[in-house]
Design a protein around this motif. Structure first.
Motif, short mmCIF file in Angstrom:
data_model
loop_
_atom_site.label_atom_id
_atom_site.label_comp_id
_atom_site.label_asym_id
_atom_site.label_seq_id
_atom_site.Cartn_x
_atom_site.Cartn_y
_atom_site.Cartn_z
N ALA A 65 0.82 -1.21 0.00
CA ALA A 65 0.00 0.00 0.00
C ALA A 65 0.86 1.26 0.00
N VAL A 66 1.91 1.28 0.81
CA VAL A 66 2.79 2.45 0.87
C VAL A 66 3.48 2.66 -0.48
N GLU A 67 3.96 1.60 -1.07
CA GLU A 67 4.61 1.73 -2.37
C GLU A 67 3.64 2.27 -3.41
N ASP A 75 3.06 12.10 -0.59
CA ASP A 75 4.40 12.31 -0.03
C ASP A 75 4.36 12.60 1.47
N GLN A 76 3.21 12.36 2.13
CA GLN A 76 3.09 12.52 3.57
C GLN A 76 2.40 11.29 4.15
N PHE A 77 2.97 10.74 5.21
CA PHE A 77 2.45 9.50 5.80
C PHE A 77 2.41 9.65 7.32
N LEU A 78 1.26 9.35 7.90
CA LEU A 78 1.09 9.31 9.35
C LEU A 78 0.73 7.88 9.72
N ASP A 79 1.67 7.20 10.35
CA ASP A 79 1.53 5.77 10.67
C ASP A 79 1.11 5.64 12.13
N LEU A 80 -0.14 5.30 12.35
CA LEU A 80 -0.70 5.22 13.70
C LEU A 80 -0.57 3.80 14.24
N GLY A 81 0.07 3.67 15.40
CA GLY A 81 0.34 2.33 15.93
C GLY A 81 1.37 1.62 15.09
N SER A 82 2.48 2.29 14.85
CA SER A 82 3.46 1.84 13.85
C SER A 82 4.23 0.60 14.26
N GLY A 83 4.37 0.35 15.57
CA GLY A 83 5.07 -0.85 16.01
C GLY A 83 6.58 -0.73 15.93
N ILE A 84 7.23 -1.87 16.10
CA ILE A 84 8.69 -1.94 16.10
C ILE A 84 9.21 -2.01 14.67
N PRO A 85 10.19 -1.19 14.31
CA PRO A 85 10.72 -1.23 12.94
C PRO A 85 11.24 -2.61 12.56
N THR A 86 10.98 -2.98 11.33
CA THR A 86 11.52 -4.22 10.78
C THR A 86 11.81 -3.97 9.31
N ALA A 87 12.16 -5.00 8.58
CA ALA A 87 12.52 -4.80 7.17
C ALA A 87 11.36 -4.21 6.38
N ALA A 156 -1.38 10.28 3.59
CA ALA A 156 -1.86 8.92 3.85
C ALA A 156 -1.88 8.70 5.36
N ILE A 157 -3.02 8.24 5.85
CA ILE A 157 -3.17 7.84 7.24
C ILE A 157 -3.14 6.32 7.29
N LEU A 158 -2.20 5.76 8.03
CA LEU A 158 -2.05 4.31 8.09
C LEU A 158 -2.63 3.78 9.41
N LEU A 159 -3.61 2.92 9.28
CA LEU A 159 -4.22 2.24 10.43
C LEU A 159 -4.14 0.74 10.13
N VAL A 160 -2.93 0.23 10.23
CA VAL A 160 -2.66 -1.14 9.80
C VAL A 160 -2.57 -2.06 11.01
N GLY A 186 -8.49 14.16 -1.22
CA GLY A 186 -7.42 13.49 -1.95
C GLY A 186 -6.52 12.66 -1.05
N SER A 187 -6.71 12.80 0.27
CA SER A 187 -5.94 11.98 1.20
C SER A 187 -6.42 10.53 1.14
N ARG A 188 -5.54 9.63 1.56
CA ARG A 188 -5.86 8.20 1.58
C ARG A 188 -5.83 7.68 3.01
N VAL A 189 -6.70 6.74 3.27
CA VAL A 189 -6.68 5.99 4.52
C VAL A 189 -6.34 4.55 4.19
N VAL A 190 -5.31 4.03 4.83
CA VAL A 190 -4.86 2.65 4.64
C VAL A 190 -5.29 1.88 5.88
N LEU A 191 -6.19 0.93 5.70
CA LEU A 191 -6.77 0.22 6.83
C LEU A 191 -6.66 -1.28 6.66
N SER A 192 -6.19 -1.96 7.70
CA SER A 192 -6.35 -3.42 7.77
C SER A 192 -6.85 -3.75 9.16
#
Length: 270
Positions: A65-67, A75-87, A156-160, A186-192
């Motif tokens: 989704a991000v790609e 070109d703007q991303f707000l990742d809510l509950g982003s967790g621990i970085p990984t690959a 983009a608002i990320l609620l993954v 025009g903003s996007r919401v990314v939800l899982s």
């Protein structure tokens, strides 16, 4: 005497208390977790063996989704509950597609924030804020968020894989509506979101054990309930589908869907 904590652990961490973020990290094959996290993860997998598959499906959806959005001009991303970085982190994918991209990570877990800060120490286009994403007004008004992101432009608002941790349906709906009202057209919401189709008995046992161990409840929602949360947002093709089936690699076999696998969507604010 308590053993020395690794240098990625904040002083406030209780290594004997499992954390949802660290359990998830372990399920993804990460190393930023404690023995208590690994033990509870093993017990959860004993009850529902496809749990690790579901975690990987959620991570794969986030990356695709991000790609997609970065190459579509977001070109703007707000990742809510982003967790621990990984690959394959959000800022890595976004910046590869657009060197001007900006990313803000939000997480309440001290380890997730400590590791993210270390990772982003030399990066002026991404930052992390320690906050509970359910305090959405506090998040949106946080000075680090407003300094990095321009809410008058599409983002983009990320609620993954996080909204199922909001067990109160009214609170989840209010959070979503507040976000939708704040973002520009025009903003996007990314939800899982986790669901529970088929035999609920083992899934309910797993959720009960996870809540007992971590103190965080889980509210799986049906496809219809997730669609209701999305409200008037316009779904991007292929719509609201199982996480593994959202724009999978066209050159690979069609991904298998397991009973626990949740639904995912990318939606546009008109």
């Amino acid at each position: 005497m308590q053993p020395l904590l690794p240098d990625w652990a904040a002083d406030v961490i209780d290594p004997q208390r499992p954390s949802p973020a660290r359990v998830y990290d372990h399920l993804l094959g990460g190393f930023t977790n404690f023995d208590a996290d690994r033990r509870i993860a093993a017990r959860l997998v004993e009850i529902v063996p496809e749990l690790a598959h579901t975690a990987r499906a959620g991570r794969g959806f986030l990356q695709r989704a991000v790609e997609y959005l970065a190459y579509a001009g977001i070109d703007q991303f707000l990742d809510l509950g982003s967790g621990i970085p990984t690959a394959g982190n959000v800022h890595e994918i976004a910046l590869r597609a657009n060197p001007a991209a900006r990313v803000v990570y939000i997480d309440v877990d001290a380890v997730a924030v400590a590791v993210s800060r270390r990772l982003l120490a030399e990066n002026s286009q991404a930052t992390v804020v320690q906050a509970d994403f359910t305090d959405i007004d506090g998040v949106l008004a946080h000075p680090q968020v407003t300094a990095m992101l321009d809410f008058t432009r599409p983002m983009a608002i990320l609620l993954v894989s996080v909204l199922h941790s909001v067990t109160d349906d009214a609170a989840a709906a209010t959070l979503f509506k507040r976000l939708s009202a704040m973002i520009a057209p025009g903003s996007r919401v990314v939800l899982s979101h986790l669901t529970a189709e088929g035999d609920r008995e083992p899934v309910d046992r797993m959720f009960a054990l996870a809540e007992q161990a971590t103190g965080r409840g889980i509210r799986p929602r049906s496809r219809a309930e997730i669609a209701e949360l999305l409200g008037d947002l316009t779904l991007v093709d292929p719509g609201l589908v199982h996480m593994a089936r959202w724009r999978p690699d066209p050159d690979a076999p069609l991904p298998e869907v397991r009973a626990l696998d949740g639904y995912a969507a990318v939606a546009v604010k008109p």
